[in-house]
Motif scaffolding. Structure first.
Motif, PDB file in Angstrom:
ATOM      1  N   ALA A  95       0.823  -1.218   0.000  1.00  0.00           N
ATOM      2  CA  ALA A  95       0.000   0.000   0.000  1.00  0.00           C
ATOM      3  C   ALA A  95       0.854   1.263   0.000  1.00  0.00           C
ATOM      4  CB  ALA A  95      -0.941  -0.005   1.203  1.00  0.00           C
ATOM      5  N   ALA A  96       2.053   1.194   0.566  1.00  0.00           N
ATOM      6  CA  ALA A  96       2.937   2.366   0.614  1.00  0.00           C
ATOM      7  C   ALA A  96       3.658   2.598  -0.710  1.00  0.00           C
ATOM      8  CB  ALA A  96       3.963   2.198   1.740  1.00  0.00           C
ATOM      9  N   ALA A  97       3.639   1.603  -1.601  1.00  0.00           N
ATOM     10  CA  ALA A  97       4.329   1.718  -2.890  1.00  0.00           C
ATOM     11  C   ALA A  97       3.468   1.099  -3.983  1.00  0.00           C
ATOM     12  CB  ALA A  97       5.684   1.031  -2.821  1.00  0.00           C
ATOM     13  N   VAL A  98       2.262   1.627  -4.177  1.00  0.00           N
ATOM     14  CA  VAL A  98       1.283   1.044  -5.092  1.00  0.00           C
ATOM     15  C   VAL A  98       1.797   0.980  -6.530  1.00  0.00           C
ATOM     16  CG1 VAL A  98      -1.059   1.287  -6.026  1.00  0.00           C
ATOM     17  CG2 VAL A  98      -0.629   1.721  -3.622  1.00  0.00           C
ATOM     18  N   ASP A  99       2.715   1.862  -6.906  1.00  0.00           N
ATOM     19  CA  ASP A  99       3.235   1.853  -8.268  1.00  0.00           C
ATOM     20  C   ASP A  99       4.227   0.712  -8.514  1.00  0.00           C
ATOM     21  OD1 ASP A  99       1.696   4.037  -8.933  1.00  0.00           O
ATOM     22  OD2 ASP A  99       3.262   5.481  -8.424  1.00  0.00           O
ATOM     23  N   ASP A 100       4.721   0.096  -7.457  1.00  0.00           N
ATOM     24  CA  ASP A 100       5.659  -1.029  -7.573  1.00  0.00           C
ATOM     25  C   ASP A 100       4.854  -2.335  -7.536  1.00  0.00           C
ATOM     26  OD1 ASP A 100       7.939  -2.553  -7.720  1.00  0.00           O
ATOM     27  OD2 ASP A 100       8.458  -2.294  -5.602  1.00  0.00           O
ATOM     28  N   ILE A 101       4.253  -2.674  -8.668  1.00  0.00           N
ATOM     29  CA  ILE A 101       3.335  -3.803  -8.764  1.00  0.00           C
ATOM     30  C   ILE A 101       4.061  -5.055  -9.237  1.00  0.00           C
ATOM     31  CG2 ILE A 101       1.354  -4.700 -10.058  1.00  0.00           C
ATOM     32  CD1 ILE A 101       0.214  -1.894 -10.089  1.00  0.00           C
ATOM     33  N   THR A 102       3.730  -6.193  -8.631  1.00  0.00           N
ATOM     34  CA  THR A 102       4.219  -7.493  -9.063  1.00  0.00           C
ATOM     35  C   THR A 102       3.060  -8.245  -9.700  1.00  0.00           C
ATOM     36  OG1 THR A 102       5.829  -7.613  -7.270  1.00  0.00           O
ATOM     37  CG2 THR A 102       5.204  -9.696  -8.308  1.00  0.00           C
ATOM     38  N   VAL A 103       3.220  -8.701 -10.928  1.00  0.00           N
ATOM     39  CA  VAL A 103       2.195  -9.516 -11.571  1.00  0.00           C
ATOM     40  C   VAL A 103       2.427 -10.960 -11.104  1.00  0.00           C
ATOM     41  CG1 VAL A 103       1.219 -10.346 -13.745  1.00  0.00           C
ATOM     42  CG2 VAL A 103       2.018  -7.973 -13.557  1.00  0.00           C
TER      43      VAL A 103
END
Length: 191
Positions: A95-103
């Motif tokens: 939640a603190a780094a929503v742009d760092d997404i893992t598929v």
């Protein structure tokens, strides 16, 4: 009031092109998968990815790839399902780094969502009964510590390279159509 699906709780983006649904891993989602333990860690079950895509609106899935295991252990973890243009992704982020997404899982959707019913009695005829507790003991020795909520096999039959099983009846679906434990239990008999 209809309660949201535990694996697809909050719509984040809804357009003609697609939809993104997000769920915090804390709370109801964590409780749903807490008994799926692999090598001592709570891991989001593969069947959970499929149910998440179904909850987002995918009528049927094909060409599914499980890319990255998802440990459901950190506070603030978010799980998303994006569905657009005949494709889906289940992904995770802090939640603190929503742009760092893992598929974690991806695949295609198919328009044919019909269920197929199979008569299991005829499949069991040439098979012999298996001892279900022994199956779960064997899973435990290789690091799959299925908790009570994920021990869904009621009966199993094996023989000549074939296997069949009957899952326990579920009294509650916890807000979902197909519980991940039930979907996860089906391939267990293949082991």
């Amino acid at each position: 009031s209809v309660r949201p699906h535990p694996l697809a709780q909050h719509p984040i983006a809804m357009t003609d092109a697609g939809i993104v649904l997000r769920s915090p891993a804390d709370g109801v989602l964590c409780a749903l998968v807490a008994n799926h333990v692999v090598h001592g860690r709570v891991i989001f079950p593969g069947a959970g990815y499929l149910e998440t895509a179904r909850a987002a609106g995918a009528p049927a899935l094909r060409g599914v790839f499980f890319l990255q295991p998802l440990a459901v252990e950190s506070h603030g973890l978010l799980i998303e399902c994006a569905l657009a243009h005949g494709h889906f992704e289940v992904r995770s982020a802090d939640a603190a780094a929503v742009d760092d997404i893992t598929v974690n899982c991806t695949g295609a959707t198919a328009s044919n969502g019909e269920w197929q019913r199979i008569g299991h009695a005829s499949l069991r005829a040439p098979l012999r009964a298996a001892h279900v507790p022994s199956l779960y003991d064997a899973f435990d020795t290789v690091g799959l510590q299925y908790g009570p909520g994920y021990r869904t096999l009621a009966n199993a039959w094996v023989g000549d390279g074939s296997a069949a099983a009957r899952l326990q009846s579920r009294s509650t679906h916890e807000g979902i159509q197909v519980h991940p434990a039930d979907l996860d239990g089906a391939p267990c008999v293949g082991a």
